[in-house]
Design an enzyme around this catalytic site. Structure first.
Site, short mmCIF file in Angstrom:
data_model
loop_
_atom_site.label_atom_id
_atom_site.label_comp_id
_atom_site.label_asym_id
_atom_site.label_seq_id
_atom_site.Cartn_x
_atom_site.Cartn_y
_atom_site.Cartn_z
N ASP A 170 -6.78 -14.45 8.98
CA ASP A 170 -7.70 -13.98 8.22
C ASP A 170 -7.48 -12.37 8.28
O ASP A 170 -7.80 -11.73 9.26
CB ASP A 170 -9.47 -14.16 8.72
CG ASP A 170 -9.68 -15.54 8.37
OD1 ASP A 170 -8.84 -16.43 8.43
OD2 ASP A 170 -10.85 -15.90 8.31
N LYS A 219 -11.15 -14.08 0.72
CA LYS A 219 -12.67 -14.13 1.66
C LYS A 219 -13.40 -12.97 1.47
O LYS A 219 -12.89 -11.90 1.11
CB LYS A 219 -12.07 -14.50 3.08
CG LYS A 219 -13.35 -14.25 4.12
CD LYS A 219 -12.60 -14.35 5.49
CE LYS A 219 -13.79 -14.02 6.67
NZ LYS A 219 -13.18 -14.56 8.09
N LYS A 270 -13.09 -18.36 0.63
CA LYS A 270 -13.97 -18.42 1.72
C LYS A 270 -15.13 -17.46 1.74
O LYS A 270 -14.83 -16.25 1.46
CB LYS A 270 -13.11 -18.31 3.19
CG LYS A 270 -13.84 -18.31 4.37
CD LYS A 270 -12.98 -17.96 5.45
CE LYS A 270 -13.90 -18.02 6.81
NZ LYS A 270 -12.93 -17.72 8.09
#
Length: 213
Positions: free
Chosen positions: A90, A152, A181
């Site tokens: 991430d 994300k 996400k």
């Protein structure tokens, strides 16, 4: 959605700076027991977690939480995480580049991490609370052009977390290849369901226990 269905979309998360191995180990056990998609843990625990739970999808963060490290520093982090067994990365984008309008640098950085870990899931954190609508549109295209798997919303350490409006915007802009996400401030089953219904594939939360307690 059933709790089991919800859990299959959850990245069971523990990223506080004081996290102990005992806490991370418990997180991993819970993720396996309840069928979470993955865990998201500090980089320093990736190797031990993967060795202890080889069947578990282990994710970690790169450039966390502000994203303003150099590309070389982030690349070193990503390579280290990959070597330690991380399945998912991430990456926090460089928001300074976004604010300066240097979108080519944003794409280049994402692309560099993609090349280092072509066989890993790459999620790019854009920290929506710091972006204008125009910047959100721009970074959505940057994430897609850089070759990431997910966009994300948030680190969970910004001034605000995930917002349904941002998820809906990203869903309108992107093709089916790039997934979404949502993370940051998602604590209830109702919120989790709402974000999944809005178009998310993953939910990052430290509150997954609400689905089994």
């Amino acid at each position: 959605m059933t709790n089991k269905e919800l859990l299959s979309h959850i990245d069971h998360t523990l990223l506080k700076p004081t996290a102990t191995w005992a806490e991370v180990e418990q997180l991993c056990k819970e993720a396996l027991e309840h069928g979470c998609a993955s865990v998201c843990i500090p980089p320093c625990y990736v190797k031990k977690a993967k060795e202890s739970f080889p069947e578990l999808k282990v994710g970690t963060v790169i450039g966390f939480p502000f994203g303003y490290q150099s590309q070389a520093a982030k690349s070193a982090e990503a390579w280290d995480a990959r070597q330690n067994g991380a399945d998912e990365l991430d990456l926090v984008i460089n928001q300074c580049d976004v604010k300066n309008g240097d979108l080519g640098e944003v794409v280049a950085e994402i692309g560099a991490i993609r090349q280092l870990a072509p066989d890993r899931v790459l999620k790019v954190i854009v920290e929506t609370c710091n972006l204008s609508k125009e910047e959100k549109i721009a970074v959505c295209y940057c994430v897609a052009r850089g070759g990431a798997d997910y966009i994300k919303t948030s680190t969970g350490y910004g001034s605000a977390g995930a917002e349904l409006e941002d998820v809906k915007l990203f869903k309108e802009l992107m093709d089916e290849r790039l997934k979404i996400k949502a993370s940051g401030g998602i604590r209830t089953k109702e919120q989790m369901e709402a974000f999944l219904e809005a178009g998310c594939d993953r939910i990052g939360t430290s509150s997954a226990k609400v689905l089994w307690e």
